[in-house]
Design a protein around this motif. Structure first.
Motif, mmCIF file in Angstrom:
data_model
loop_
_atom_site.group_PDB
_atom_site.id
_atom_site.type_symbol
_atom_site.label_atom_id
_atom_site.label_comp_id
_atom_site.label_asym_id
_atom_site.label_seq_id
_atom_site.Cartn_x
_atom_site.Cartn_y
_atom_site.Cartn_z
ATOM 1 N N THR A 721 4.346 105.925 77.387
ATOM 2 C CA THR A 721 4.733 105.234 78.621
ATOM 3 C C THR A 721 6.257 105.184 78.767
ATOM 4 O OG1 THR A 721 4.649 103.107 77.457
ATOM 5 C CG2 THR A 721 2.643 103.827 78.611
ATOM 6 N N LEU A 722 6.992 105.854 77.868
ATOM 7 C CA LEU A 722 8.441 105.861 77.914
ATOM 8 C C LEU A 722 8.929 106.832 78.982
ATOM 9 C CD1 LEU A 722 9.234 105.992 74.083
ATOM 10 C CD2 LEU A 722 9.234 103.972 75.553
ATOM 11 N N ASN A 723 10.138 106.575 79.498
ATOM 12 C CA ASN A 723 10.698 107.543 80.437
ATOM 13 C C ASN A 723 11.141 108.794 79.681
ATOM 14 O OD1 ASN A 723 13.645 107.475 79.742
ATOM 15 N ND2 ASN A 723 13.451 105.334 80.370
ATOM 16 N N THR A 724 11.286 109.870 80.410
ATOM 17 C CA THR A 724 11.515 111.181 79.790
ATOM 18 C C THR A 724 12.790 111.216 78.968
ATOM 19 O OG1 THR A 724 10.359 112.225 81.636
ATOM 20 C CG2 THR A 724 11.745 113.639 80.280
ATOM 21 N N GLN A 725 13.865 110.580 79.468
ATOM 22 C CA GLN A 725 15.140 110.629 78.764
ATOM 23 C C GLN A 725 15.070 109.928 77.414
ATOM 24 O OE1 GLN A 725 18.376 109.162 81.101
ATOM 25 N NE2 GLN A 725 19.956 109.756 79.639
ATOM 26 N N LEU A 726 14.472 108.715 77.393
ATOM 27 C CA LEU A 726 14.340 107.989 76.134
ATOM 28 C C LEU A 726 13.455 108.730 75.154
ATOM 29 C CD1 LEU A 726 14.007 104.267 77.326
ATOM 30 C CD2 LEU A 726 15.936 105.326 76.140
ATOM 31 N N LEU A 727 12.342 109.268 75.664
ATOM 32 C CA LEU A 727 11.413 109.961 74.782
ATOM 33 C C LEU A 727 12.035 111.246 74.229
ATOM 34 C CD1 LEU A 727 8.610 110.095 73.548
ATOM 35 C CD2 LEU A 727 7.811 111.269 75.597
ATOM 36 N N SER A 728 12.795 111.959 75.050
ATOM 37 C CA SER A 728 13.433 113.194 74.578
ATOM 38 C C SER A 728 14.403 112.890 73.439
ATOM 39 C CB SER A 728 14.174 113.873 75.729
ATOM 40 O OG SER A 728 13.281 114.256 76.750
ATOM 41 N N GLY A 729 15.186 111.818 73.586
ATOM 42 C CA GLY A 729 16.105 111.441 72.507
ATOM 43 C C GLY A 729 15.368 111.085 71.228
ATOM 44 N N ALA A 730 14.260 110.350 71.367
ATOM 45 C CA ALA A 730 13.481 109.972 70.183
ATOM 46 C C ALA A 730 12.880 111.198 69.507
ATOM 47 C CB ALA A 730 12.379 108.994 70.599
ATOM 48 N N ILE A 731 12.392 112.153 70.317
ATOM 49 C CA ILE A 731 11.800 113.364 69.753
ATOM 50 C C ILE A 731 12.827 114.148 68.961
ATOM 51 C CG2 ILE A 731 10.863 115.624 70.375
ATOM 52 C CD1 ILE A 731 9.378 114.244 72.673
ATOM 53 N N ARG A 732 14.034 114.327 69.509
ATOM 54 C CA ARG A 732 15.063 115.110 68.823
ATOM 55 C C ARG A 732 15.486 114.421 67.519
ATOM 56 N NH1 ARG A 732 16.581 119.143 72.160
ATOM 57 N NH2 ARG A 732 16.192 118.864 74.404
ATOM 58 N N SER A 738 12.863 114.553 60.125
ATOM 59 C CA SER A 738 11.702 115.017 59.358
ATOM 60 C C SER A 738 12.037 116.236 58.519
ATOM 61 C CB SER A 738 10.537 115.335 60.303
ATOM 62 O OG SER A 738 10.161 114.180 61.023
ATOM 63 N N ASP A 739 12.715 117.202 59.091
ATOM 64 C CA ASP A 739 13.080 118.415 58.368
ATOM 65 C C ASP A 739 14.204 119.100 59.131
ATOM 66 O OD1 ASP A 739 13.255 120.846 56.981
ATOM 67 O OD2 ASP A 739 11.127 120.773 56.454
ATOM 68 N N LYS A 740 15.344 119.279 58.498
ATOM 69 C CA LYS A 740 16.530 119.802 59.177
ATOM 70 C C LYS A 740 16.390 121.276 59.556
ATOM 71 C CE LYS A 740 19.782 116.507 57.165
ATOM 72 N NZ LYS A 740 21.031 116.328 56.386
ATOM 73 N N VAL A 741 15.446 121.986 58.960
ATOM 74 C CA VAL A 741 15.306 123.407 59.291
ATOM 75 C C VAL A 741 14.533 123.620 60.593
ATOM 76 C CG1 VAL A 741 15.384 124.040 56.860
ATOM 77 C CG2 VAL A 741 13.149 123.766 57.987
ATOM 78 N N LEU A 742 13.872 122.579 61.087
ATOM 79 C CA LEU A 742 13.087 122.704 62.311
ATOM 80 C C LEU A 742 13.999 122.631 63.531
ATOM 81 C CD1 LEU A 742 10.026 120.414 61.493
ATOM 82 C CD2 LEU A 742 10.191 122.890 61.264
ATOM 83 N N GLN A 743 13.667 123.405 64.546
ATOM 84 C CA GLN A 743 14.422 123.401 65.789
ATOM 85 C C GLN A 743 13.466 123.245 66.965
ATOM 86 O OE1 GLN A 743 16.593 127.119 65.644
ATOM 87 N NE2 GLN A 743 18.327 126.177 64.604
ATOM 88 N N ILE A 744 13.903 122.487 67.969
ATOM 89 C CA ILE A 744 13.076 122.225 69.147
ATOM 90 C C ILE A 744 13.318 123.300 70.198
ATOM 91 C CG2 ILE A 744 12.682 120.623 71.065
ATOM 92 C CD1 ILE A 744 13.317 118.342 69.200
ATOM 93 N N GLU A 745 12.252 123.812 70.761
ATOM 94 C CA GLU A 745 12.325 124.800 71.839
ATOM 95 C C GLU A 745 11.543 124.266 73.050
ATOM 96 O OE1 GLU A 745 14.032 127.513 71.184
ATOM 97 O OE2 GLU A 745 14.079 127.557 68.988
ATOM 98 N N GLU A 746 12.134 124.339 74.240
ATOM 99 C CA GLU A 746 11.449 124.074 75.511
ATOM 100 C C GLU A 746 10.761 122.705 75.543
ATOM 101 O OE1 GLU A 746 9.346 127.327 77.494
ATOM 102 O OE2 GLU A 746 9.745 128.514 75.708
ATOM 103 N N LEU A 747 11.539 121.658 75.470
ATOM 104 C CA LEU A 747 11.026 120.301 75.612
ATOM 105 C C LEU A 747 10.908 119.977 77.105
ATOM 106 C CD1 LEU A 747 12.141 117.266 73.491
ATOM 107 C CD2 LEU A 747 11.690 117.019 75.914
ATOM 108 N N GLN A 748 9.721 119.627 77.553
ATOM 109 C CA GLN A 748 9.499 119.378 78.977
ATOM 110 C C GLN A 748 8.185 118.611 79.167
ATOM 111 O OE1 GLN A 748 8.930 123.127 81.045
ATOM 112 N NE2 GLN A 748 7.930 124.017 79.268
ATOM 113 N N PRO A 749 8.035 117.947 80.319
ATOM 114 C CA PRO A 749 6.754 117.291 80.607
ATOM 115 C C PRO A 749 5.641 118.327 80.770
ATOM 116 C CG PRO A 749 8.502 116.431 82.017
ATOM 117 C CD PRO A 749 9.048 117.651 81.339
ATOM 118 N N LEU A 750 4.454 117.975 80.333
ATOM 119 C CA LEU A 750 3.310 118.882 80.480
ATOM 120 C C LEU A 750 2.995 119.108 81.954
ATOM 121 C CD1 LEU A 750 1.118 120.535 79.109
ATOM 122 C CD2 LEU A 750 -0.303 118.479 78.989
ATOM 123 N N GLU A 751 3.292 118.133 82.803
ATOM 124 C CA GLU A 751 3.080 118.308 84.238
ATOM 125 C C GLU A 751 3.911 119.463 84.790
ATOM 126 O OE1 GLU A 751 2.038 114.621 86.902
ATOM 127 O OE2 GLU A 751 3.646 114.069 85.521
#
Length: 894
Positions: A721-732, A738-751
């Motif tokens: 139920t979080l807004n996209t900006q807050l959730l994106s920061g939490a995800i990053r 969790s693991d520094k070798v992991l990199q995020i690609e294409e973060l976006q709403p499923l809609e």
């Protein structure tokens, strides 16, 4: 030489007119004096001789005009005078000029914007030698569930190369992708990378500016050489044009490659929408990914061919089709399942002209853009009719001026040309403003296209072709709306009334005819817009089976060789960290994504229950615990997948209702056992049944699906139920922790992912609606102008009627009744035109519609009622003003 002398003389006459006039005056006076002297020899006095010469040859000024009219510069000078006069006349009527220019600017600007995008995406030739010899070998099917375009395997590429050897050269590329890139051992950058065959550059005749391009020894089935060619733009941007880049080691997809060359400037690949940064050999890229090149079922290449001069593309297509059928019969069909046999047999090879390259996005949006091109052309026609009405009314007001000019000796052709010059000036002014609007319009069009991990590199800047198109449209527009009124006005009789010469010259009938035409053209636009809007509504309201609202998705990438245990631990920790945030309901992962890609497929056997029919292929998705809950896929029977299922003891699976209904009918699927083709030694128990979901697109049918427990995944899904900006920061933050070798690609709403699947329909519906409304607005303005002008011309008539006892309502009814007749005529013609257009385009429209028929009666009724309502509203305002005329004031005009 004579031509050069004429040109030099004409330019001198234009730019040194006073001096040329003085010289001409002196020359003519000399001739006049010589002729007078001859007459004086016969006994005449000088005065009598000069008078006789003037009577014979005319005055000095007339002679000068005759001499001037003999040169081409006279036409230029006259045109310049006409242009200056036109500018003065248009400046005297700022309201008329502003309305006309903006109306034309909207029509011409819309046409120019769509033409620019079509040209950039489909019609711009590749910057290679003889691009017309390049053809795309399309492997495609248009039959039902199997419709689409398919790739090629490496063995099929080799077969086609042998087939074409005598009369062409086949080369191969993969789809351009966002690839990992880096220097000094760190792959922290992303570039547009493409794997190509060794003859890619040689067939296109693209050479290097530094070093060399790929050669035959760089590409072979044993893995090829790990060498790379950079694009010129990337070399300048990333390496500052450093010539020492040759021999430098780079990381491409985390594998060392040696830079051997830089392609010449201007060449960015064979897909104009993407500017490629790095090219590598296809066999080397396949080896790095662990692919077996001899595998005939590994389809990943796109094929193109350069046909030698004189080779018939149809003949080439027949030979490729024969080779393809042979490959199917000998290699693919014997080992294929029943369903895939049908899919393979439905495929055919088409040799498509590719002078503009693959044009992937252009071909995807070609149909809606062409439809919109036709729509904006109709809008321009409506604009022309509207401006023609305004000009007819304006010429009526200028009747006295035109008659005076004719009476003073101006020819009718001269008057007509002067009036047409004014109209051409209007049109060119509208084209100039429209060109400025088109720059903004093309950006809006591109913004409506779905987002892409690779930035689009369309060249949308206006060039000489776009300028030429706008100018051509402007001239054609001027002829359409301006030539008729100009000729009509020039045919006026030399008559003036005693009170100023303002009499009606018969424009009312022409105005009503143009008005009916505007309404007739507007109705098909409204009907078409209704079809596309209803299609978009049906697609948006279609039940996908899952709920994309409030779900954010992102992909994970990690270095090669990362252990499965490490990935499992990282995914579990990311899930735990995300779910610890207030507002996050559930987080999970899958392989592959839930939508668009849709998963992979395989065969299935049901233990103890003979499978009905021969089609035993199912869709497969590996899902983490909580995945089905994260995407909102409803549970019908049993349970979802849990974290305990990841141990695969005992092996379990969840299926959808189509699977359960197909294999078990009315019996329960819970507890039934299945065996999947890719794991023949494992028997799985069905522990749950979920709703059907359209994992392959909203237009696609529902597949029978099997969801398997997974220890890790590439795509994450977070319902919160979080807004996209807050959730994106939490995800990053959580992924990094969790693991520094992991990199995020294409973060976006499923809609966003879901909406991108219907981007064609959204583009068509939005723009067709906008242009339909614009057409109605222009037609309404035209109707208002015609009725208002008619009311102003009949002021004295209405005053007499009211003085004789007519009521205000009678006057309104009179005006509206006459207008309603015109509206009904236009609507009747428009209905017929709409039916004709829909039938003509039915084959093209059917592929763009969803859940609606082109001949839907309710849409025709709604569009007709809307258009009539708009027209009557536009006519009501001047009718209301006519009913408020004071009889005494009106009679005073007489």
């Amino acid at each position: 030489m004579a031509l050069l002398r004429n040109l030099a003389s004409g330019l001198r006459s234009l730019f040194r007119r006073r001096q040329v006039d003085r010289e001409l005056d002196e020359e003519l006076r000399a001739y006049q004096d010589m002729a007078a002297e001859e007459k004086m020899k016969d006994g005449m006095t000088r005065k009598e001789a000069l008078r006789a010469v003037r009577l014979e040859r005319g005055s000095l000024e007339v002679s000068k005009e005759i001499v001037r009219s003999g040169g081409w510069e006279s036409l230029v000078e006259t045109s310049w005078q006409d242009l200056r006069f036109a500018a003065r006349m248009l400046r005297k009527s700022p309201g008329f000029t502003a309305v006309a220019v903006m109306t034309l600017a909207l029509g011409i600007g819309a046409n120019t914007a769509i033409f620019t995008l079509l040209r950039a995406s489909l019609w711009t030739p590749l910057p290679v030698s003889d691009p017309k010899e390049i053809f795309h070998l399309m492997r495609a099917s248009s039959e039902g569930d199997f419709a689409g375009e398919f790739s090629y395997s490496y063995p099929l590429f080799q077969q086609f190369s042998k087939t074409a050897a005598p009369w062409g050269e086949v080369f191969a590329t993969e789809v351009v992708g966002r690839r990992k890139f880096g220097l000094r051992g760190v792959s922290d950058e992303r570039v547009a990378g493409e794997a190509v065959s060794d003859n890619f550059f040689s067939v296109l005749n693209v050479g290097p500016i530094v070093g060399r391009v790929l050669e035959p020894q760089d590409d072979n089935v044993l893995g090829g050489n790990h060498v790379a060619v950079l694009s010129y733009a990337f070399w300048r941007r990333r390496f500052q044009s450093d010539a020492m880049v040759l021999g430098r080691r780079i990381l491409y997809e985390e594998t060392p490659y040696t830079v051997v060359g830089v392609a010449r400037p201007g060449f960015t690949g064979i897909d104009q929408e993407v500017s490629v940064d790095v090219w590598v050999p296809a066999t080397a890229a396949a080896a790095d990914r662990g692919w077996r090149l001899p595998d005939p079922n590994l389809n990943w290449l796109r094929l193109l061919v350069r046909l030698h001069d004189g080779v018939d593309p149809k003949r080439a297509q027949a030979m490729f089709e024969t080779a393809f059928r042979t490959h199917l019969g000998d290699v693919l069909l014997p080992s294929a399942s029943a369903r895939f046999k049908q899919m393979l047999e439905a495929q055919h090879i088409t040799v498509r002209p590719a002078a503009s390259g693959l044009a992937t996005t252009g071909r995807k949006y070609e149909k809606p853009l062409l439809v919109l091109f036709a729509v904006v052309a109709v809008v321009l026609l409506i604009s022309c009719a509207n401006i023609a009405n305004l000009i007819l009314a304006r010429n009526t007001a200028r009747h006295h001026e035109i008659v005076v000019r004719l009476a003073l000796g101006a020819s009718r052709a001269r008057v007509a040309w002067q009036l047409f010059t004014e109209n051409l000036t209007l049109s060119l002014s509208g084209a100039f403003v429209g060109l400025l609007l088109s720059v903004w319009g093309t950006r809006v069009l591109v913004s409506l296209l779905p987002s892409s991990p690779l930035p689009m590199s369309f060249n949308l800047q206006p060039d000489y072709v776009v300028f030429g198109f706008s100018t051509g449209v402007a001239v054609a527009t001027a002829i359409l709306f301006g030539l008729g009124p100009a000729l009509r006005a020039s045919r006026e009789k030399h008559e003036m009334t005693l009170h100023g010469g303002q009499r009606v010259i018969g424009s009312a009938w022409s105005g009503r005819l143009l008005l009916a035409g505007q309404l007739a053209l507007s109705l098909p636009l409204l009907v078409g817009a209704g079809l596309f809007v209803e299609t978009l509504h049906n697609l948006k309201s279609s039940d996908l089976g899952f709920h994309a609202e409030h779900v954010t998705t992102f992909d994970l990438s990690y270095p090669k060789g990362t252990s499965q245990d490490r990935l499992h631990q990282a995914c579990a920790e990311i899930k735990q960290r995300l779910e610890s945030h207030p507002g996050v309901i559930v987080a999970s992962y899958s392989r592959p994504s839930v939508y668009s890609d849709g998963g992979w497929s395989g065969s299935v056997d049901v233990i103890g229950n003979p499978s009905p029919g021969k089609d035993n292929d199912v869709g497969l998705i590996s899902a983490g615990p909580g995945f089905l809950e994260a995407i909102g896929l409803g549970l019908l029977q049993g349970r979802y997948l849990h974290s305990q299922d990841q141990a695969e003891e005992p092996p379990v699976a969840v299926v959808n209702e189509s699977f359960a209904r197909h294999y078990f009918g009315s019996n329960s699927a819970i507890g039934q056992r299945i065996k999947l083709g890719f794991e023949p030694r494992i028997i799985r128990e069905i522990v749950g049944v979920v709703r059907d979901a359209k994992h392959y697109g909203v237009r696609e049918r529902v597949w029978r699906m099997v969801y398997l427990p997974a220890r890790q995944g590439d795509s994450f899904f977070v319902r919160s139920t979080l807004n996209t900006q807050l959730l994106s920061g939490a995800i990053r933050a959580d992924v990094a922790a969790s693991d520094k070798v992991l990199q995020i690609e294409e973060l976006q709403p499923l809609e966003t992912v879901v909406n991108d699947m219907i981007s064609q329909e959204r583009l068509t519906a939005l723009l067709s609606s906008a242009f339909g409304v614009l057409a109605c607005l222009i037609a309404a303005i035209g109707l208002y102008g015609v009725v208002a002008y008619g009311v102003s011309r009949r002021t004295n008539e209405f005053g007499i009627r009211m003085a004789l006892g007519a009521q205000r309502g009678d006057i309104r009814t009179l005006v509206l009744r006459q207008t309603f007749t015109v509206v009904l005529c236009g609507v009747a013609i428009g209905i017929g035109g709409s039916l004709a257009v829909v039938r003509l385009l039915s084959s093209a429209i059917n592929g763009m519609l969803y859940g609606i028929k082109p001949t839907d009666v309710s849409l025709f009724m709604g569009a007709t009622i809307s258009l009539v309502a708009i027209a009557l509203l536009a006519a009501f305002l001047p009718a209301r003003r006519a009913s408020r005329v004071d009889p005494m004031v009106a009679l005073r005009y007489e």
